[in-house]
Design a protein around this motif. Sequence first.
Motif, PDB file in Angstrom:
ATOM      1  N   HIS A 195       9.162   6.235  -4.967  1.00  0.00           N
ATOM      2  CA  HIS A 195       9.873   5.831  -6.315  1.00  0.00           C
ATOM      3  C   HIS A 195       8.609   5.012  -7.148  1.00  0.00           C
ATOM      4  O   HIS A 195       7.987   4.043  -6.405  1.00  0.00           O
ATOM      5  CB  HIS A 195      11.129   5.018  -6.091  1.00  0.00           C
ATOM      6  CG  HIS A 195      11.681   4.477  -7.232  1.00  0.00           C
ATOM      7  ND1 HIS A 195      11.854   3.322  -7.602  1.00  0.00           N
ATOM      8  CD2 HIS A 195      12.127   5.256  -8.359  1.00  0.00           C
ATOM      9  CE1 HIS A 195      12.467   3.115  -8.770  1.00  0.00           C
ATOM     10  NE2 HIS A 195      12.774   4.491  -9.171  1.00  0.00           N
ATOM     11  N   THR A 196       8.847   5.279  -8.468  1.00  0.00           N
ATOM     12  CA  THR A 196       7.538   4.591  -8.996  1.00  0.00           C
ATOM     13  C   THR A 196       8.335   3.644 -10.231  1.00  0.00           C
ATOM     14  O   THR A 196       7.692   3.121 -11.119  1.00  0.00           O
ATOM     15  CB  THR A 196       6.954   5.685 -10.085  1.00  0.00           C
ATOM     16  OG1 THR A 196       7.616   6.624 -10.884  1.00  0.00           O
ATOM     17  CG2 THR A 196       5.986   6.385  -8.819  1.00  0.00           C
ATOM     18  N   GLY A 197       9.718   3.650 -10.222  1.00  0.00           N
ATOM     19  CA  GLY A 197      10.670   3.060 -11.413  1.00  0.00           C
ATOM     20  C   GLY A 197      10.511   1.513 -11.102  1.00  0.00           C
ATOM     21  O   GLY A 197       9.968   1.039 -10.047  1.00  0.00           O
ATOM     22  N   GLY A 198      10.805   0.741 -12.344  1.00  0.00           N
ATOM     23  CA  GLY A 198      11.026  -0.864 -11.869  1.00  0.00           C
ATOM     24  C   GLY A 198      12.092  -1.465 -11.789  1.00  0.00           C
ATOM     25  O   GLY A 198      12.304  -2.366 -11.316  1.00  0.00           O
ATOM     26  N   SER A 199      13.308  -0.884 -11.753  1.00  0.00           N
ATOM     27  CA  SER A 199      14.687  -1.342 -11.406  1.00  0.00           C
ATOM     28  C   SER A 199      15.131  -0.898 -10.078  1.00  0.00           C
ATOM     29  O   SER A 199      14.261  -0.464  -9.383  1.00  0.00           O
ATOM     30  CB  SER A 199      15.520  -0.621 -12.633  1.00  0.00           C
ATOM     31  OG  SER A 199      15.600   0.804 -12.607  1.00  0.00           O
ATOM     32  N   ASN A 200      16.286  -1.017  -9.979  1.00  0.00           N
ATOM     33  CA  ASN A 200      17.105  -0.692  -8.595  1.00  0.00           C
ATOM     34  C   ASN A 200      16.720   0.791  -8.162  1.00  0.00           C
ATOM     35  O   ASN A 200      16.858   1.797  -8.965  1.00  0.00           O
ATOM     36  CB  ASN A 200      18.345  -1.252  -8.728  1.00  0.00           C
ATOM     37  CG  ASN A 200      19.173  -0.611  -7.328  1.00  0.00           C
ATOM     38  OD1 ASN A 200      20.011  -0.150  -7.184  1.00  0.00           O
ATOM     39  ND2 ASN A 200      18.761  -1.246  -6.421  1.00  0.00           N
ATOM     40  N   GLU A 251      15.969  -1.039  -2.654  1.00  0.00           N
ATOM     41  CA  GLU A 251      15.135  -1.748  -3.095  1.00  0.00           C
ATOM     42  C   GLU A 251      15.086  -1.970  -4.833  1.00  0.00           C
ATOM     43  O   GLU A 251      15.734  -1.230  -5.361  1.00  0.00           O
ATOM     44  CB  GLU A 251      13.691  -1.257  -2.663  1.00  0.00           C
ATOM     45  CG  GLU A 251      13.732  -1.300  -1.223  1.00  0.00           C
ATOM     46  CD  GLU A 251      13.768  -2.695  -0.447  1.00  0.00           C
ATOM     47  OE1 GLU A 251      13.164  -3.485  -1.043  1.00  0.00           O
ATOM     48  OE2 GLU A 251      13.873  -2.631   0.762  1.00  0.00           O
ATOM     49  N   ILE A 252      14.227  -2.896  -5.118  1.00  0.00           N
ATOM     50  CA  ILE A 252      13.945  -3.104  -6.590  1.00  0.00           C
ATOM     51  C   ILE A 252      12.686  -2.733  -6.952  1.00  0.00           C
ATOM     52  O   ILE A 252      11.622  -3.162  -6.055  1.00  0.00           O
ATOM     53  CB  ILE A 252      14.142  -4.718  -7.143  1.00  0.00           C
ATOM     54  CG1 ILE A 252      15.617  -5.061  -6.773  1.00  0.00           C
ATOM     55  CG2 ILE A 252      13.970  -4.865  -8.733  1.00  0.00           C
ATOM     56  CD1 ILE A 252      16.509  -4.268  -7.394  1.00  0.00           C
ATOM     57  N   GLY A 253      12.427  -1.842  -7.857  1.00  0.00           N
ATOM     58  CA  GLY A 253      11.016  -1.560  -8.431  1.00  0.00           C
ATOM     59  C   GLY A 253      10.534  -0.333  -7.403  1.00  0.00           C
ATOM     60  O   GLY A 253      11.246   0.259  -6.614  1.00  0.00           O
ATOM     61  N   PRO A 254       9.186   0.014  -7.479  1.00  0.00           N
ATOM     62  CA  PRO A 254       8.406   0.849  -6.866  1.00  0.00           C
ATOM     63  C   PRO A 254       8.672   0.875  -5.205  1.00  0.00           C
ATOM     64  O   PRO A 254       8.943  -0.458  -4.705  1.00  0.00           O
ATOM     65  CB  PRO A 254       7.083   0.745  -6.975  1.00  0.00           C
ATOM     66  CG  PRO A 254       7.110  -0.244  -8.148  1.00  0.00           C
ATOM     67  CD  PRO A 254       8.201  -0.956  -8.317  1.00  0.00           C
ATOM     68  N   TYR A 255       8.661   1.738  -4.634  1.00  0.00           N
ATOM     69  CA  TYR A 255       9.026   2.024  -3.224  1.00  0.00           C
ATOM     70  C   TYR A 255       8.229   3.046  -2.475  1.00  0.00           C
ATOM     71  O   TYR A 255       8.153   4.248  -3.072  1.00  0.00           O
ATOM     72  CB  TYR A 255      10.494   2.196  -2.990  1.00  0.00           C
ATOM     73  CG  TYR A 255      11.091   2.492  -1.449  1.00  0.00           C
ATOM     74  CD1 TYR A 255      11.190   1.338  -0.745  1.00  0.00           C
ATOM     75  CD2 TYR A 255      11.039   3.773  -1.015  1.00  0.00           C
ATOM     76  CE1 TYR A 255      11.596   1.644   0.875  1.00  0.00           C
ATOM     77  CE2 TYR A 255      11.430   3.846   0.300  1.00  0.00           C
ATOM     78  CZ  TYR A 255      11.572   2.850   1.194  1.00  0.00           C
ATOM     79  OH  TYR A 255      11.832   3.268   2.415  1.00  0.00           O
ATOM     80  N   ASP A 276       9.260  -5.093   4.361  1.00  0.00           N
ATOM     81  CA  ASP A 276       8.467  -4.968   3.019  1.00  0.00           C
ATOM     82  C   ASP A 276       6.854  -5.510   2.963  1.00  0.00           C
ATOM     83  O   ASP A 276       6.113  -5.652   2.418  1.00  0.00           O
ATOM     84  CB  ASP A 276       9.120  -5.959   1.911  1.00  0.00           C
ATOM     85  CG  ASP A 276       9.043  -7.427   2.449  1.00  0.00           C
ATOM     86  OD1 ASP A 276       8.772  -7.988   3.405  1.00  0.00           O
ATOM     87  OD2 ASP A 276       9.051  -8.287   1.333  1.00  0.00           O
TER      88      ASP A 276
END
Length: 355
Positions: free
Chosen positions: A212-217, A236-240, A347
Amino acid sequence: MNKIAPAVALAAVLALTACGGSSGGTSSVSATASTFSVDTSCEQLFNKGDEGPMFAAATFLTNLPDEVTKSDQTKAKILATDLEYVAGTAGPEIKSHVEAMAKPLNDLAAADGKHEFVAADFKEAGNKIIDLCPDQAGDYNKEKSAAAAEAKRLADLAAKKSANESAAKAAADAKAAADAAAAAPRDYSGFGDDVLTITKHAKGPAILVINHTGGSNFAVKSLDSALQSTDLLVNEIGPYSGTVILDGQSRDESTALEITAGGAWTVTLKPLTGVKSFDGAAPMTGHGDDVFFYKGTAKPATFAHNGSSNIAVKNFGTTRTNLLVNEIGAYTGTVVWAPGLYQITADGDWSATLK
């Protein structure tokens, strides 16, 4: 040098399908003392079959090269000597024919330059000998037929074996290709929230590699055929970026994933056969969420984690699931490390070192 063509030599001297007679006429042998001499000479001429005095001479003359060498002349003299030995003990009925076969060989051995001989004389002598040696010629013909039949049988067996091996290899290759295609990873991608329909390779646990490349949940839940949630796989919050087990504990088979995201995401579905494995000879290491097999024996292991959020270690054994570690932040401790499938939730960097 005039070579004896196969039609002259091997078709004449070795024309045994009508043993006891030939186009050159027949010759009767009376039951006198000479009969023993003829039989003895016949045995000598047909002895060793293709390698004996008669057929070795015919084969040699048939296969002479255009340019005759000293080696060829030496071979001709040896073959002529073998025939002369038989002629020396032969009775009058067969002696002249053996000598007629030896003559072109002696001529070749003594020739200085180009040599020619009358092939018809050699052919007639060979036919006369076949007439005089019907039993030996018949036995030779039977042996040749039996040898040819055995050679054909072996050739057929070899061809059948080769065909079977080729068919087996083709079937194995086709199966391997089909298995590889069936086990090939299945890739999905999207952006933002979505309900993603998936098709597993087989029933039971599977593996999801998620990014995931987004910055939110960012959250991923597995759903059953009724679209009921069966497990929270990622939250998670943000990139994953990580690997998780799908249907590791649920008895329901997941058919979809509910994705909550603020950016682009990818999901790769893999069967368990695509999971990496460790034998414990070296430390098991990784970063973030991961899945692997441990295939060694049960031993104490020092597990360490340097992240700041939840660190959890689950072992999916043959009979039950064991939660070995469940802490927040950095961790170091010793746990029982048993064979099985492992899910690491982390993490940061982690390692497991067997004692």
